[in-house]
Design a protein around this motif. Structure first.
Motif: not given
Length: 230
Positions: A108-114
């Motif tokens: 989820r952190i990765h997807e938020k950054m993307a």
């Protein structure tokens, strides 16, 4: 910040001022002036400065104002070498010990950054990036490792931010984060360790370049004598 203390909130603001360069390396951190500017008493300001001192961002001095830390290139590169080793180890241990929910949280952190990469300013983007790495360290379920990683990461906060700000490659960062997450989900320790190593592989080079550029910017200009014919 409702779940953080006032000193933590003040420390976060000062930390951002240090990242932005508003408080430059070697600059004094004046307790009274900063407290007045933020509208707080000197007691929480003093505690916030202690927090930053523990992180290595500020150096305390007897009977004088503390100053923003100004580590040498050797000190920074030594710490970065240790930090990279800690992150590779944390990735391996996270593969073994992280819960599915913890790995989902990292995704989820990765997807938020993307999703927000192009909308965020440098510091907001950087803090999400650091949250990604901190979450992996915590997912190792090794308290000593996570604590040590946090301490080294805090000390390298400004150096790592400068490297990220000046050398950031959007596609590369998101691709590598995505590959790390995929490795965690596949429970592939070799892949995760390898991808973390690749992801951080250029960090030392970028730090060295940042120090070199800073030294060149600080070098006084050479005056060229004009030919006046006299």
């Amino acid at each position: 910040m409702a779940d953080t203390t006032l000193p933590d909130q003040i420390a976060a603001r000062l930390r951002r001022d240090i990242l932005r360069g508003r408080l430059a390396p070697g600059a004094p951190v004046k307790e009274r002036d900063n407290a007045a500017e933020m509208g707080v008493s000197r007691t929480p300001m003093r505690e916030a400065i202690r927090i930053l001192a523990k992180e290595g961002l500020v150096e305390l001095r007897p009977a004088r104002s503390p100053v923003v830390a100004n580590p040498t290139l050797k000190e920074v590169t030594d710490a970065i070498t240790v930090l990279v080793a800690l992150e590779e180890l944390s990735g391996r241990l996270a593969v073994e010990h992280a819960t599915d929910e913890e790995i989902a949280g990292i995704r989820r952190i990765h997807e938020k950054m993307a999703a927000e990469f192009d909308l965020l300013d440098h510091i907001d983007r950087f803090e999400i990036d650091m949250a990604f790495h901190i979450a992996i360290a915590k997912a190792s379920h090794n308290v000593a490792l996570a604590r040590t990683h946090g301490a080294y990461l805090a000390r390298m906060w400004r150096a790592r931010f400068l490297s990220a700000r000046t050398r950031r490659n959007r596609d590369r960062v998101l691709r590598q984060h995505g590959t790390i997450v995929a490795g965690l989900e596949a429970r592939d320790a070799e892949a995760v360790s390898r991808e973390i190593g690749v992801h951080l592989g250029h960090l030392l080079t970028h730090i060295i370049e940042e120090f070199r550029d800073r030294a060149e910017d600080a070098r006084p200009a050479v005056e060229v004598e004009s030919d006046s014919g006299s």
